[in-house]
Design a protein around this motif. Structure first.
Motif, mmCIF file in Angstrom:
data_model
loop_
_atom_site.group_PDB
_atom_site.id
_atom_site.type_symbol
_atom_site.label_atom_id
_atom_site.label_comp_id
_atom_site.label_asym_id
_atom_site.label_seq_id
_atom_site.Cartn_x
_atom_site.Cartn_y
_atom_site.Cartn_z
ATOM 1 N N ILE A 86 1.891 19.844 38.438
ATOM 2 C CA ILE A 86 0.933 18.795 38.092
ATOM 3 C C ILE A 86 0.078 18.540 39.334
ATOM 4 O O ILE A 86 0.598 18.136 40.385
ATOM 5 N N ASP A 87 -1.223 18.782 39.219
ATOM 6 C CA ASP A 87 -2.154 18.628 40.338
ATOM 7 C C ASP A 87 -2.543 17.158 40.466
ATOM 8 O O ASP A 87 -3.539 16.710 39.893
ATOM 9 N N LEU A 88 -1.743 16.410 41.213
ATOM 10 C CA LEU A 88 -1.982 14.977 41.337
ATOM 11 C C LEU A 88 -3.370 14.683 41.889
ATOM 12 O O LEU A 88 -4.092 13.821 41.379
ATOM 13 N N GLN A 89 -3.734 15.389 42.949
ATOM 14 C CA GLN A 89 -5.010 15.112 43.604
ATOM 15 C C GLN A 89 -6.190 15.450 42.696
ATOM 16 O O GLN A 89 -7.136 14.663 42.557
ATOM 17 N N GLY A 90 -6.133 16.618 42.057
ATOM 18 C CA GLY A 90 -7.238 17.034 41.204
ATOM 19 C C GLY A 90 -7.395 16.167 39.965
ATOM 20 O O GLY A 90 -8.518 15.929 39.494
ATOM 21 N N LEU A 91 -6.281 15.672 39.435
ATOM 22 C CA LEU A 91 -6.324 14.901 38.190
ATOM 23 C C LEU A 91 -6.570 13.410 38.408
ATOM 24 O O LEU A 91 -6.876 12.698 37.459
ATOM 25 N N SER A 92 -6.422 12.935 39.646
ATOM 26 C CA SER A 92 -6.534 11.491 39.902
ATOM 27 C C SER A 92 -7.773 11.122 40.716
ATOM 28 O O SER A 92 -7.851 10.024 41.264
ATOM 29 N N GLY A 93 -8.706 12.039 40.828
ATOM 30 C CA GLY A 93 -9.919 11.726 41.569
ATOM 31 C C GLY A 93 -9.742 11.774 43.065
ATOM 32 O O GLY A 93 -10.420 11.041 43.799
ATOM 33 N N LEU A 381 -0.093 11.141 33.645
ATOM 34 C CA LEU A 381 1.036 11.230 34.573
ATOM 35 C C LEU A 381 0.549 11.110 36.019
ATOM 36 O O LEU A 381 1.099 10.339 36.814
ATOM 37 N N ALA A 382 -0.492 11.843 36.365
ATOM 38 C CA ALA A 382 -0.997 11.852 37.735
ATOM 39 C C ALA A 382 -1.486 10.464 38.144
ATOM 40 O O ALA A 382 -1.192 9.983 39.252
ATOM 41 N N GLU A 383 -2.242 9.798 37.295
ATOM 42 C CA GLU A 383 -2.781 8.481 37.613
ATOM 43 C C GLU A 383 -1.664 7.482 37.877
ATOM 44 O O GLU A 383 -1.746 6.667 38.806
ATOM 45 N N ASN A 384 -0.645 7.530 37.071
ATOM 46 C CA ASN A 384 0.481 6.608 37.263
ATOM 47 C C ASN A 384 1.303 6.971 38.488
ATOM 48 O O ASN A 384 1.777 6.095 39.208
#
Length: 391
Positions: A86-93, A381-384
């Motif tokens: 899950i690409d946290l950085q890419g999906l959360s701006g 998921l990433a945002e949370n």
């Protein structure tokens, strides 16, 4: 003794609040039941949200975190024998998390407070809170056989789930919500390199596992065990064999084992106490809420609480305004319940539950398959995970 804010508890939430208040020119005294060594000996969480990092920077204690912490841009979900990132950085701006142990956060805050010569009272026994429904609250405690009293404007209860702060509130003024999960986490801390450079959350037929770390040379691993399990039943070899059995072949092959520095079983529960303000007493962190550790929200929720509270108290002293302190509980609880929801959901998704059997396992695997193949679900998921904004 007289101070503006008496803070009960010298864990990370109490010390962070004290440092933020100091930066705002507000006098605070911290009262702690245990010794400094005991406080530093607590092995706790290690994943910091962006907001927590920002608050530590605001408090002037972020230098070592940035130098030694491990920035993480993603996590991996393991199910059906394969890992999915899950690409946290890419999906959360562009947001990220930082792996930096709670013990190190506490150490940095302790050292900053000591360097400024600010008052922290350790080994304070028989702490009691008085008159917080008035404009002149008091804190009493004993130390070295003497009874002492602190007169203050406000009391911040940052003393954890078992502390005196929430226990001082009349029961008819408090509404609590609780869910206890039928399992715990058996955790091991060891001076071995992490199995992967990002966290691995594993859903397997044998139960949940988590591969985490504290540094490039110190790892923290967990496996799900029944609630009634005893830590003395687990040798180091038994733990490593069980963990290996829950990993994919590549991770299992990369697993480096070694003697445990610490081994314990943590029960999982969700708990919220409402409201979080009672006159001039404010609850923050674990004194008001507990989340299961699956979502890495405990320390981060405590940080956001004291972020709200420090701003509210600064507004009170600077502008003679009650707006911030009057809205403290509502603002905190909005964020608390969203974090409780996320932690409940992630816990429910990743663990084996005794009453769901094979059907429940198949449902979890189907949801995980949807999650990693849906941009919308992965984004949620990433945002949370990286932390919702302070509003």
């Amino acid at each position: 003794m007289r101070t503006q804010v008496a803070i009960i508890g010298a864990g990370p939430s109490g010390l962070l609040l004290a440092q933020l208040l100091y930066k705002a020119g507000i006098d605070a005294v911290v009262v702690e039941r245990q010794s400094p060594d005991y406080v530093l000996g607590r092995i706790r969480a290690g994943v910091l949200e962006q907001i927590t990092m920002d608050l530590l920077d605001q408090a002037g204690v972020g230098q070592r975190m940035h130098a030694e912490g491990l920035p993480h841009h993603g996590i991996e979900l393991l199910f059906k024998g394969a890992r999915h990132r899950i690409d946290l950085q890419g999906l959360s701006g562009g947001k990220q998390v930082m792996v930096y142990g709670q013990t190190e956060v506490t150490r940095d805050l302790m050292q900053a407070r000591a360097a400024e010569g600010l008052t922290t009272i350790y080994e304070a026994r028989d702490v009691t809170l008085h008159d917080f429904d008035s404009t002149n609250p008091k804190v009493r405690y004993t130390k070295d056989g003497q009874t002492h009293e602190i007169s203050c404007d406000f009391i911040a209860g940052c003393d954890g789930y078992h502390g005196v702060s929430r226990a001082s509130v009349p029961q008819d003024k408090l509404h609590t919500y609780e869910k206890v999960y039928p399992f715990g986490w058996l955790g091991v801390l060891a001076d071995v390199p992490p199995v992967s450079h990002e966290l691995i959350y594993a859903n397997t037929p044998r139960g949940f596992a988590l591969c985490s770390m504290r540094s490039a040379t110190r790892s923290r691993y967990y496996v799900q065990v029944p609630m009634e399990e005893k830590v003395e039943n687990w040798s180091d070899d038994a733990f490593w064999n069980e963990l290996r059995s829950r990993l994919d072949p590549e991770a299992a092959a990369n697993l480096v084992t070694g003697p445990s520095l610490e081994k314990s079983i943590a029960p999982l529960r969700s708990f919220v106490a409402e409201p979080m303000r009672f006159g001039r007493l404010f609850l923050a962190g674990d004194a008001a809420h507990i989340v299961p550790p699956t979502g890495a929200k405990g320390l981060n929720l405590a940080a956001s609480d004291v972020g709200y509270l420090s701003s509210a108290l600064a507004e009170f002293y600077r502008e003679k305004s009650d707006v911030g302190i009057d809205s403290y509980s509502e603002r905190c609880l909005r964020r608390v319940w969203k974090a409780e929801r996320f932690s409940w959901w992630f816990t429910s998704l990743m663990h084996r539950f005794p009453d769901t059997g094979e059907f429940g396992q198949k449902i979890q695997e189907a949801e995980l398959d949807y999650l990693v193949n849906s941009t919308a679900a992965s984004t949620s998921l990433a945002e949370n995970y990286v932390g919702l904004p302070l509003v």
